[in-house]
Design an enzyme around this catalytic site. Structure first.
Site, short mmCIF file in Angstrom:
data_model
loop_
_atom_site.label_atom_id
_atom_site.label_comp_id
_atom_site.label_asym_id
_atom_site.label_seq_id
_atom_site.Cartn_x
_atom_site.Cartn_y
_atom_site.Cartn_z
N ASP A 120 0.81 -1.21 0.00
CA ASP A 120 0.00 0.00 0.00
C ASP A 120 0.85 1.27 0.00
OD1 ASP A 120 0.82 -0.69 2.64
OD2 ASP A 120 -0.67 0.65 3.49
N GLU A 187 0.19 -1.25 5.80
CA GLU A 187 1.21 -0.70 6.70
C GLU A 187 0.90 0.74 7.07
OE1 GLU A 187 4.86 1.25 8.13
OE2 GLU A 187 3.73 1.76 6.35
ZN LIG Z 1 6.45 2.44 4.46
#
Ligand SMILES: [Zn+2]
Length: 488
Positions: A120, A187
């Site tokens: 992401d 994340e």
């Molecule tokens: Zn990162």
């Protein structure tokens, strides 16, 4: 007279000892080994990174309403672009959007390693679009750079690894130890469904890793205060993230006959007391970092560093001078949200604040609450941990491992003869989710970055040099070979 001589003698001796210790810090604490490095096709790798940038894998806070089709598209694109990897490594989809790859080694007695990255990226603030010099999601290559969201954080890592492994497989490389690639999908919004699930899957299989490498430290000029030459930094721990809710209650009523303090005054006083009484300095980790690059400092600084057993307070005073270095030596806090009151003539029934703490290893949620109670000493103020914004502690990894030492060696082999030092990361990454399956979590982004360019991450004009990206591929090839074959 005799006493005077003895005193002078002791001072002289002390000075000589301190001088001796200083001189010991004067030499670079490493030797460089030159090795032949593989040639990499940087422009081919850059073209692939540019394609990956154009897949908008933006993570959003709202899991339910988020559009996850770009993640599926990214999975398919990886499969299409790296056929040899997909033929030779076992791929698993974890929690729908995260990926775990397993490259089986020839020697099952060696503990596996895991290379982490995330799929992401953060969104681009619409308001900043006019300031960009390229479309953040088009995957443009111009002026020697690949532009766009994720070129630094961290599609560059994912594609860097894949480029390296695809070529190594084609060349017939076979690692001795098992190698995992852990690619989380969230994340940027905590990693709670991505990396955490990957780690849980490994734990469920009883797998213990020798080391994890995730994003974090890098090679930069000016990252270490006072050092202009490039220095490589390997993160060995993260500061723990804790938010505390402070609440002061009051009796509502008319403001024409108020008590001495309203809830707002009580809360304001508590915050002021906390600002005036920060956590004590604990500079040991920072000293360990600085000692590794001590030979780069002028003599006076080296003298202090070599003799912190006597001069620690002098060093602390110096490090407290900037907010960046202050954050290295203590648990910090910042009042970030305050709310209270509804109208100018009504006494507030309550005032609330959020205080965000970043904990040095060794502090805990309990020690934070204890500190607040000790400093504020006011029963009218309640302090409690905001569990939604408390991320749990992160272990500090040791540098006394073969994995760390070979990582350090590979950094020098690929990026030139430079000092490399362990340090404490100021932000959180996916790596903490792997604590249960690995004692050693190392943070290093194989990149040479000017400190001014660091703001491009999550910011405007995120980009990576084509050559710099080629360097990343080279780094992964070397590291995978060394870690893949080393017997630790
Ligand atoms: Zn990162």
């Amino acid at each position: 007279m005799a006493i005077l001589l003895i005193i002078v003698g002791i001072i002289l001796l002390l000075f000589l000892v301190m001088l001796f210790r200083t001189l010991q810090l004067g030499e670079p604490p490493y030797q460089n080994a030159n090795v032949e490095l593989p040639e990499v096709d940087a422009s081919r790798a850059a073209a692939h990174l540019a394609q990956a940038i154009s897949i908008k894998t933006i993570s959003k806070e709202e899991m339910e309403t988020g559009d996850y089709s770009p993640f599926r598209e990214y999975h398919q694109w990886l499969e299409k672009t790296y056929p040899t990897i997909h033929k030779n490594l076992k791929k698993e989809t974890i929690n729908q959007y995260s990926l775990l790859y397993h490259w089986k080694g020839s020697d099952p007695s060696l503990k596996p390693i895991l290379l982490a990255s995330h799929l992401d990226v953060v969104p681009v603030d619409e308001a900043t679009l006019p300031a960009w010099h390229a479309d953040p999601f088009k995957g443009e290559i111009k002026q020697g750079f690949i532009w766009g969201r994720g070129t630094l954080d961290m599609k560059n890592h994912t594609i860097g690894m894949f480029e390296a492994i695809e070529k190594m497989l084609a060349d017939g490389f076979q690692p001795k130890r098992d190698i995992y690639l852990g690619l989380g999908h969230d994340e940027e919004i905590s990693g709670k469904s991505g990396a955490k699930s990957i780690a849980a899957a490994l734990k469920g299989r009883g797998i213990k890793l020798a080391a994890v490498l995730d994003e974090g430290g890098m090679i930069s000029h000016g990252l270490v205060p006072g050092v202009e030459l490039p220095v490589g930094l390997i993160g060995v721990g993260e500061k723990e993230y804790v938010t505390v809710n402070l609440v002061a209650k009051g009796t509502p009523g008319h403001s024409s006959n108020p008590p001495r303090q309203t809830a707002i005054g009580v809360l304001a006083r508590a915050i002021a007391l906390m600002d005036d009484n920060p956590f004590p300095a604990r500079p040991d980790l920072a000293i360990a970092t600085l000692k590794n690059v001590a030979f780069l400092f002028p003599f006076a600084v080296r003298f202090v560093l070599a003799n912190t057993w006597l001069l620690k307070s002098l060093l602390v005073k110096q490090l407290e001078k900037t907010v960046q270095t202050n954050a290295l030596i203590r648990t910090t806090h910042a009042a970030t949200v305050i709310k209270g009151g509804i109208k100018d003539n009504i006494l507030p029934s309550e005032a609330r604040a959020k205080i965000n703490f970043r904990l040095l290893p060794g502090d805990s949620q309990a020690s934070v609450i204890e500190h607040i109670q000790k400093v504020v000493k006011d029963p009218r103020v309640e302090a409690e941990i905001d569990m939604a914004d408390a991320w749990g502690p992160s272990k500090v990894s040791t540098t006394d491992t073969a994995a760390y030492k070979t990582l350090e060696l590979v950094i020098r082999q690929v990026f030139g003869n430079m000092p490399v030092a362990p340090y404490l990361l100021m932000f959180a990454t996916d790596a903490r989710h792997y604590q249960d399956v690995s004692e050693q979590l190392y943070h290093f982004s194989p990149l040479v970055l000017e400190s001014a360019d660091i703001a491009r991450m999550h910011g405007i004009d995120e980009r990576i040099g084509v050559d710099a990206f080629g360097g990343m591929v080279k780094f992964y090839r070397r590291l995978i070979k060394v870690w893949g074959e080393a017997e630790f």
